[in-house]
Enzyme design. Structure first.
Site, PDB file in Angstrom:
ATOM      1  N   HIS A   1       0.814  -1.212   0.000  1.00  0.00           N
ATOM      2  CA  HIS A   1       0.000   0.000   0.000  1.00  0.00           C
ATOM      3  C   HIS A   1       0.848   1.263   0.000  1.00  0.00           C
ATOM      4  CE1 HIS A   1      -3.556   2.285   0.182  1.00  0.00           C
ATOM      5  NE2 HIS A   1      -4.282   1.515   0.974  1.00  0.00           N
TER       6      HIS A   1
ATOM      7  N   ASP B   1      -2.556   2.211  -4.549  1.00  0.00           N
ATOM      8  CA  ASP B   1      -3.784   2.108  -3.749  1.00  0.00           C
ATOM      9  C   ASP B   1      -4.718   1.023  -4.273  1.00  0.00           C
ATOM     10  OD1 ASP B   1      -2.914   4.376  -2.195  1.00  0.00           O
ATOM     11  OD2 ASP B   1      -3.518   5.645  -3.885  1.00  0.00           O
TER      12      ASP B   1
END
Length: 432
Positions: A403, A407
């Protein structure tokens, strides 16, 4: 005439290695291509052959010592070509030759595939003057991660070498580690009756260290999609006999997935990148070097690398996967075949997995799991628009992704691209 054997570059990102074992001693005869020593890095253990025939004249590095790429290891040549001294310590120079004090401009260039390391101040550099640069990979990473001035830590290892325990003691206590020998650890408790205590293999230790480092480094998130493999199952059924006859092995689902992934990596290049938060940089790779996880008969797991995978079609990918997997299981892989991947696929499907959440192979930013394809009842839409129940070959793809690098929207678009490729491409023409 003599030949000096130096520490080789065992992979694009490897900067040092540890001498595990000398296969030859001073005075032993050596044939060209014969193994001289075994070296371990944080990527691979490998045997180093002699480039010439002759006699081992000098051994310059002791077993267990970690040295940088390019460091002289031993001298091979004609008998009498050098003074024979069986003590490695007697051969090693008291300090590495240095014509001038190192500074920021003396930093070695970053290996291909990594961003250039940003120069640091002399006070924060792990390789500051006055300190031996022979640090293990684990210690070097700890020093760089925490920005420690290595001269503040007094090593308790052999010859004053800084060990991992020294660094951890410095971090925990906030004071300089003492030079006295560390207190011995209490002996492990006796195992219960019937239990067996065994030493871990180097491969298992390396896997454990890499997995922990990945979990501590990458921000792991897991996402999955369901894929209808029915079109591919039909193509495999139609061509499996001919393929096995011509190629000598079975056509599995893995090369189909690999081919679909390559297209998705082109469409979403951030997934084919490496992420370096400390340097505030990401590297978008121009090549797709596909890593494939290979099980070594339950003795460990290695990642083999298909170089320039985006230049291969379905059959070429199937051949390369088969070749590298066989080489891995027979211990015939070279270092370059086990390093440098830009994206990784792991395939637990043959072991009847349902859903898997693998650990990222850093510095990759994602890893895809291909789980078992099995016949399942699903709802399909018929040609006239009605819903119907059908038996189809269904499988699941799981993506573990970092992450920090991108995204959830990117992760889902990437997976949907793979899913659409697998379900809609004309796979028949790939096998013609």
């Amino acid at each position: 005439m003599t030949t000096t054997i130096s520490m080789p570059q065992l992979g694009e990102t490897v900067t040092e290695g540890t001498v595990l074992r000398w296969a030859k001693q001073v005075g032993d005869a050596i044939s060209q291509g014969e193994v001289v020593l075994e070296i371990s890095t944080d990527k691979v253990d490998t045997e180093i052959p002699s480039p010439v025939s002759g006699v081992m004249l000098e051994i310059l590095v002791s077993e267990g010592e970690t040295v940088e790429v390019g460091r002289d290891l031993c001298v091979v040549g004609d008998p009498g070509g050098a003074v024979q001294d069986e003590s490695p310590a007697a051969k090693a120079p008291e300090s590495p030759p240095q014509t001038q004090a190192p500074d920021a401009e003396d930093e070695p260039p970053a290996p291909q595939g990594e961003p250039p390391r940003l120069p640091t101040s002399p006070q924060a550099r792990p390789d500051a003057p006055g300190r031996s640069r022979r640090l293990s990979p684990v210690v070097r990473r700890l020093v760089r991660r925490h920005g420690i001035e290595i001269d503040l830590i007094e090593g308790t290892g052999e010859g004053g070498r800084v060990t991992r325990r020294d660094v951890e003691a410095y971090l925990e206590g906030g004071v300089q580690a003492v030079s006295a020998a560390p207190a011995p650890e209490p002996p492990p408790a006796d195992p219960p009756d019937g239990a067996e205590r065994v030493d871990l293999s180097r491969l298992r230790v390396r896997i454990g260290e890499n997995m922990i480092r990945s979990r501590q480094t990458a921000a792991h998130v897991w996402t999955s999609v369901e894929v209808d493999f029915e079109p591919i199952a039909e193509v495999r059924t139609a061509h499996k006999a001919r393929f096995r006859r011509e190629e000598g092995f079975s056509l599995t689902y893995l090369p189909f997935v690999c081919r679909a992934v390559i297209d998705a990596l082109r469409a979403h290049p951030v997934v084919n990148s490496s992420f370096y938060l400390e340097d505030r940089q990401a590297v978008y790779h121009s090549r797709i070097d596909m890593g494939i996880a290979v099980d070594l008969d339950q003795q460990g797991l290695v990642v083999v690398t298909i170089r320039d995978a985006d230049t291969l079609r379905l059959v070429g990918l199937a051949r390369r996967i088969r070749h590298l997997a066989t080489a891995a299981r027979t211990r015939r892989l070279g270092p370059d075949q086990m390093t440098g991947s830009t994206f990784t696929i792991t395939n637990p499907g043959p072991f009847n997995s349902f859903l898997s959440a693998p650990i990222i192979n850093i510095p990759n930013v994602a890893i895809l799991s291909t789980d078992t394809v099995a016949k399942r009842p699903v709802v399909v839409t018929t040609a006239d628009g009605r819903d119907a129940l059908a038996i189809r070959h269904i499988g699941y793809l799981g993506l573990s992704w970092d992450h920090r690098a991108f995204d959830g929207s990117t992760a889902m678009l990437f997976l949907q691209r793979i899913k659409n490729n697998l379900e809609t491409w004309d796979w028949e023409q790939e096998l013609k």
